[in-house]
Design a protein around this motif. Structure first.
Motif, PDB file in Angstrom:
ATOM      1  N   CYS A   1      -8.870   4.357   3.688  1.00  0.00           N
ATOM      2  CA  CYS A   1      -7.923   3.572   4.494  1.00  0.00           C
ATOM      3  C   CYS A   1      -6.589   4.303   4.570  1.00  0.00           C
ATOM      4  CB  CYS A   1      -7.722   2.182   3.889  1.00  0.00           C
ATOM      5  SG  CYS A   1      -9.217   1.169   3.913  1.00  0.00           S
ATOM      6  N   TYR A   2      -6.167   4.877   3.463  1.00  0.00           N
ATOM      7  CA  TYR A   2      -4.922   5.635   3.424  1.00  0.00           C
ATOM      8  C   TYR A   2      -4.980   6.813   4.394  1.00  0.00           C
ATOM      9  CZ  TYR A   2      -1.237   8.708   1.818  1.00  0.00           C
ATOM     10  OH  TYR A   2      -0.148   9.543   1.785  1.00  0.00           O
ATOM     11  N   VAL A   3      -6.114   7.510   4.417  1.00  0.00           N
ATOM     12  CA  VAL A   3      -6.282   8.664   5.300  1.00  0.00           C
ATOM     13  C   VAL A   3      -6.173   8.239   6.760  1.00  0.00           C
ATOM     14  CG1 VAL A   3      -7.971  10.375   6.106  1.00  0.00           C
ATOM     15  CG2 VAL A   3      -7.626  10.029   3.656  1.00  0.00           C
ATOM     16  N   VAL A   4      -6.813   7.138   7.123  1.00  0.00           N
ATOM     17  CA  VAL A   4      -6.781   6.672   8.510  1.00  0.00           C
ATOM     18  C   VAL A   4      -5.374   6.191   8.875  1.00  0.00           C
ATOM     19  CG1 VAL A   4      -7.698   4.951  10.123  1.00  0.00           C
ATOM     20  CG2 VAL A   4      -9.242   6.180   8.590  1.00  0.00           C
ATOM     21  N   LYS A   5      -4.714   5.485   7.961  1.00  0.00           N
ATOM     22  CA  LYS A   5      -3.325   5.061   8.208  1.00  0.00           C
ATOM     23  C   LYS A   5      -2.443   6.283   8.456  1.00  0.00           C
ATOM     24  CE  LYS A   5      -3.617   1.184   5.021  1.00  0.00           C
ATOM     25  NZ  LYS A   5      -3.178   0.689   3.710  1.00  0.00           N
ATOM     26  N   ASN A   6      -2.602   7.296   7.630  1.00  0.00           N
ATOM     27  CA  ASN A   6      -1.819   8.524   7.750  1.00  0.00           C
ATOM     28  C   ASN A   6      -2.096   9.216   9.088  1.00  0.00           C
ATOM     29  OD1 ASN A   6      -0.039  10.607   6.633  1.00  0.00           O
ATOM     30  ND2 ASN A   6      -1.892  11.859   6.610  1.00  0.00           N
ATOM     31  N   LEU A   7      -3.347   9.284   9.472  1.00  0.00           N
ATOM     32  CA  LEU A   7      -3.701   9.901  10.754  1.00  0.00           C
ATOM     33  C   LEU A   7      -2.966   9.206  11.898  1.00  0.00           C
ATOM     34  CD1 LEU A   7      -5.503  11.768  12.554  1.00  0.00           C
ATOM     35  CD2 LEU A   7      -7.146   9.885  12.578  1.00  0.00           C
TER      36      LEU A   7
END
Length: 102
Positions: free
Chosen positions: A24-30
């Motif tokens: 989820c963190y990776v997608v938020k960052n993207l």
């Protein structure tokens, strides 16, 4: 399921997440840092209806309940679908109406 669909359609880009989920963190960052889009984020682990929301996301076709990304009220998918769409050049056109002016 009604709550998930209502929340997903209220804003342009919606992300259902869990606060401790690394994907989820990776997608938020993207979205936020790379693509200039600020999604509306619902942390389902902090919602009293979180378990039901998780089940609803699975019934809608998410392989994993989170992260679940909706754009324009339509389910895009989880991490694999979002990343595949991005690498194939299909994500940015979907996000164009929701990108912050740079």
């Amino acid at each position: 399921m009604d709550k998930v669909m209502r929340l997903a359609s209220e804003k342009g880009v919606v992300l259902f997440s869990k606060s401790s989920c690394c994907l989820c963190y990776v997608v938020k960052n993207l979205f936020q840092d790379q693509l200039g889009v600020t999604p509306t984020i619902y942390e389902i682990d902090q919602d009293p209806d979180g378990r039901e929301m998780e089940k609803a996301l699975m019934r809608l076709g998410c392989n994993a309940p989170v992260p679940a990304v909706f754009i324009g009220g339509k389910l895009v998918g989880s991490t694999n679908e979002v990343m595949s769409l991005h690498l194939g050049g299909g994500l940015i056109p979907l996000l164009k109406p929701y990108q912050a002016l740079r």
